[in-house]
Design a protein around this motif. Structure first.
Motif, PDB file in Angstrom:
ATOM      1  N   MET A 122       0.830  -1.206   0.000  1.00 47.24           N
ATOM      2  CA  MET A 122       0.000   0.000   0.000  1.00 47.24           C
ATOM      3  C   MET A 122       0.867   1.260   0.000  1.00 47.24           C
ATOM      4  SD  MET A 122      -3.329  -0.696  -0.085  1.00 47.24           S
ATOM      5  CE  MET A 122      -4.288   0.494   0.857  1.00 47.24           C
ATOM      6  N   CYS A 123       2.004   1.219   0.679  1.00 41.34           N
ATOM      7  CA  CYS A 123       2.915   2.367   0.668  1.00 41.34           C
ATOM      8  C   CYS A 123       3.457   2.592  -0.740  1.00 41.34           C
ATOM      9  CB  CYS A 123       4.066   2.158   1.648  1.00 41.34           C
ATOM     10  SG  CYS A 123       3.608   2.353   3.379  1.00 41.34           S
ATOM     11  N   ARG A 124       3.903   1.532  -1.397  1.00 42.95           N
ATOM     12  CA  ARG A 124       4.418   1.687  -2.766  1.00 42.95           C
ATOM     13  C   ARG A 124       3.356   2.281  -3.675  1.00 42.95           C
ATOM     14  NH1 ARG A 124       6.781  -2.935  -1.033  1.00 42.95           N
ATOM     15  NH2 ARG A 124       5.218  -4.317  -1.918  1.00 42.95           N
ATOM     16  N   ALA A 125       2.125   1.789  -3.563  1.00 44.45           N
ATOM     17  CA  ALA A 125       1.036   2.299  -4.405  1.00 44.45           C
ATOM     18  C   ALA A 125       0.710   3.745  -4.059  1.00 44.45           C
ATOM     19  CB  ALA A 125      -0.208   1.419  -4.245  1.00 44.45           C
ATOM     20  N   GLY A 126       0.559   4.038  -2.789  1.00 46.92           N
ATOM     21  CA  GLY A 126       0.191   5.390  -2.364  1.00 46.92           C
ATOM     22  C   GLY A 126       1.261   6.418  -2.668  1.00 46.92           C
ATOM     23  N   LEU A 127       2.508   6.066  -2.406  1.00 50.96           N
ATOM     24  CA  LEU A 127       3.595   7.007  -2.626  1.00 50.96           C
ATOM     25  C   LEU A 127       3.895   7.212  -4.107  1.00 50.96           C
ATOM     26  CD1 LEU A 127       5.861   5.905   0.347  1.00 50.96           C
ATOM     27  CD2 LEU A 127       4.691   8.116   0.108  1.00 50.96           C
ATOM     28  N   SER A 128       3.356   6.351  -4.968  1.00 53.18           N
ATOM     29  CA  SER A 128       3.543   6.529  -6.411  1.00 53.18           C
ATOM     30  C   SER A 128       2.609   7.593  -6.987  1.00 53.18           C
ATOM     31  CB  SER A 128       3.327   5.206  -7.150  1.00 53.18           C
ATOM     32  OG  SER A 128       1.944   4.892  -7.212  1.00 53.18           O
ATOM     33  N   LEU A 129       1.633   8.024  -6.199  1.00 52.03           N
ATOM     34  CA  LEU A 129       0.688   9.039  -6.658  1.00 52.03           C
ATOM     35  C   LEU A 129       1.333  10.419  -6.641  1.00 52.03           C
ATOM     36  CD1 LEU A 129      -2.391   7.787  -4.635  1.00 52.03           C
ATOM     37  CD2 LEU A 129      -1.904   7.367  -7.059  1.00 52.03           C
ATOM     38  N   CYS A 130       1.091  11.176  -7.684  1.00 48.25           N
ATOM     39  CA  CYS A 130       1.700  12.511  -7.795  1.00 48.25           C
ATOM     40  C   CYS A 130       1.352  13.401  -6.611  1.00 48.25           C
ATOM     41  CB  CYS A 130       1.255  13.179  -9.097  1.00 48.25           C
ATOM     42  SG  CYS A 130       1.932  12.377 -10.560  1.00 48.25           S
ATOM     43  N   ALA A 131       0.103  13.386  -6.177  1.00 44.42           N
ATOM     44  CA  ALA A 131      -0.348  14.291  -5.115  1.00 44.42           C
ATOM     45  C   ALA A 131       0.165  13.894  -3.735  1.00 44.42           C
ATOM     46  CB  ALA A 131      -1.872  14.350  -5.092  1.00 44.42           C
ATOM     47  N   CYS A 132       0.630  12.655  -3.589  1.00 44.61           N
ATOM     48  CA  CYS A 132       1.050  12.157  -2.278  1.00 44.61           C
ATOM     49  C   CYS A 132       2.477  12.596  -1.967  1.00 44.61           C
ATOM     50  CB  CYS A 132       0.946  10.634  -2.242  1.00 44.61           C
ATOM     51  SG  CYS A 132       1.376   9.933  -0.645  1.00 44.61           S
ATOM     52  N   ARG A 133       2.621  13.344  -0.868  1.00 42.99           N
ATOM     53  CA  ARG A 133       3.948  13.786  -0.416  1.00 42.99           C
ATOM     54  C   ARG A 133       4.490  12.899   0.693  1.00 42.99           C
ATOM     55  NH1 ARG A 133       1.883  19.577  -0.214  1.00 42.99           N
ATOM     56  NH2 ARG A 133       2.231  20.328  -2.320  1.00 42.99           N
ATOM     57  N   GLY A 134       3.592  12.119   1.298  1.00 39.67           N
ATOM     58  CA  GLY A 134       4.000  11.243   2.381  1.00 39.67           C
ATOM     59  C   GLY A 134       2.797  10.534   2.956  1.00 39.67           C
ATOM     60  N   MET A 135       3.054   9.688   3.927  1.00 40.10           N
ATOM     61  CA  MET A 135       1.975   8.918   4.549  1.00 40.10           C
ATOM     62  C   MET A 135       2.029   9.110   6.058  1.00 40.10           C
ATOM     63  SD  MET A 135       1.993   5.548   2.139  1.00 40.10           S
ATOM     64  CE  MET A 135       0.392   4.991   2.714  1.00 40.10           C
ATOM     65  N   ILE A 136       0.882   8.878   6.688  1.00 36.95           N
ATOM     66  CA  ILE A 136       0.758   9.076   8.129  1.00 36.95           C
ATOM     67  C   ILE A 136      -0.125   7.966   8.700  1.00 36.95           C
ATOM     68  CG2 ILE A 136      -1.231  10.625   7.936  1.00 36.95           C
ATOM     69  CD1 ILE A 136       0.147  12.299  10.204  1.00 36.95           C
ATOM     70  N   ALA A 137       0.159   7.575   9.943  1.00 36.99           N
ATOM     71  CA  ALA A 137      -0.644   6.554  10.615  1.00 36.99           C
ATOM     72  C   ALA A 137      -0.613   6.810  12.112  1.00 36.99           C
ATOM     73  CB  ALA A 137      -0.101   5.157  10.317  1.00 36.99           C
ATOM     74  N   GLY A 138      -1.712   6.522  12.749  1.00 37.19           N
ATOM     75  CA  GLY A 138      -1.793   6.594  14.202  1.00 37.19           C
ATOM     76  C   GLY A 138      -1.788   5.185  14.758  1.00 37.19           C
ATOM     77  N   VAL A 139      -1.145   5.000  15.899  1.00 37.88           N
ATOM     78  CA  VAL A 139      -1.128   3.684  16.534  1.00 37.88           C
ATOM     79  C   VAL A 139      -1.270   3.884  18.047  1.00 37.88           C
ATOM     80  CG1 VAL A 139       1.398   3.559  16.704  1.00 37.88           C
ATOM     81  CG2 VAL A 139       0.086   1.463  16.640  1.00 37.88           C
ATOM     82  N   GLU A 140      -2.066   3.022  18.643  1.00 36.33           N
ATOM     83  CA  GLU A 140      -2.232   3.080  20.089  1.00 36.33           C
ATOM     84  C   GLU A 140      -0.919   2.683  20.764  1.00 36.33           C
ATOM     85  OE1 GLU A 140      -5.619   0.705  21.110  1.00 36.33           O
ATOM     86  OE2 GLU A 140      -6.994   1.985  19.973  1.00 36.33           O
ATOM     87  N   LEU A 141      -0.575   3.402  21.824  1.00 37.87           N
ATOM     88  CA  LEU A 141       0.664   3.098  22.538  1.00 37.87           C
ATOM     89  C   LEU A 141       0.659   1.681  23.098  1.00 37.87           C
ATOM     90  CD1 LEU A 141       1.242   6.464  24.453  1.00 37.87           C
ATOM     91  CD2 LEU A 141       2.257   5.711  22.284  1.00 37.87           C
ATOM     92  N   SER A 142      -0.512   1.146  23.317  1.00 40.54           N
ATOM     93  CA  SER A 142      -0.639  -0.219  23.841  1.00 40.54           C
ATOM     94  C   SER A 142      -0.445  -1.278  22.756  1.00 40.54           C
ATOM     95  CB  SER A 142      -2.012  -0.394  24.491  1.00 40.54           C
ATOM     96  OG  SER A 142      -3.032  -0.217  23.514  1.00 40.54           O
ATOM     97  N   ASN A 143      -0.087  -0.863  21.535  1.00 39.09           N
ATOM     98  CA  ASN A 143       0.068  -1.798  20.432  1.00 39.09           C
ATOM     99  C   ASN A 143       1.475  -1.691  19.823  1.00 39.09           C
ATOM    100  OD1 ASN A 143      -0.237  -3.495  18.264  1.00 39.09           O
ATOM    101  ND2 ASN A 143      -2.083  -2.527  17.476  1.00 39.09           N
TER     102      ASN A 143
END
Length: 180
Positions: A122-143
């Protein structure tokens, strides 16, 4: 692949297939029924991920369903569903051009590298998009396992909130990835 849609992705062991709008709405209704039943039986309301995705899609100015549909992560060899993954934003309408991502691995398949493999695709696909400058994700500290998956895929923790129990991870588009 174009900026309008990211279709079926394949890795060595996995097929990552976006739900159609009809499949998504069926799953959304099932999620809503499960939430209602849990509350009716005195339990806590489960996390309504599909409802959040649907709401974000409905609010999006570009109205591009492919950025808000859930995607099934299935094993190539037997078709078993190992989890799900979804873009949760549209880089063309995000102020910073970020593409938010979320994922889940079903309990019997955790610890086998499926989340890392799916997130990498999914990162390779998403980052290949012209408009995409980067990716972000939230994760619970308990995980911490989920945090390790993000780190293996090049994400770096940029913010933590003990009060909220959440860490924010970010991955910038690097020099080798498509720039438009």
């Amino acid at each position: 692949m174009n900026d309008e849609q990211i279709g079926i992705l394949q890795t060595e062991r996995l097929v990552i297939r976006p739900l159609t709008e009809e499949e998504f709405l069926r799953a959304l209704h099932a999620e809503q029924a499960a939430c209602a039943a849990a509350l009716e039986n005195g339990g806590e309301e489960p996390q309504a991920v599909l409802a959040e995705l649907w709401g974000r899609y409905r609010e999006n100015k570009k109205n591009r369903f492919s950025f808000f549909t859930n995607r099934l992560v299935q094993k190539k060899d037997d078709g078993a569903e190992v989890g799900s993954i979804a873009f949760m934003s549209d880089p063309e309408t995000d102020e910073e051009g970020l593409l938010e991502i979320g994922y889940e691995t079903l309990l019997p398949y955790r610890g086998q590298g499926y989340a890392t493999e799916a997130l990498g695709a999914m990162c390779r696909a998403g980052l290949s998009l012209c408009a995409c400058r980067g990716m972000i994700a939230g994760v619970e500290l308990s995980n911490p396992a989920s945090a390790r998956v993000l780190e293996k895929c090049g994400f770096v923790c940029t913010d933590r909130s003990e009060r909220l129990g959440l860490a924010i991870y970010r991955r910038e588009k690097d020099k080798k990835e498509k720039r438009c």
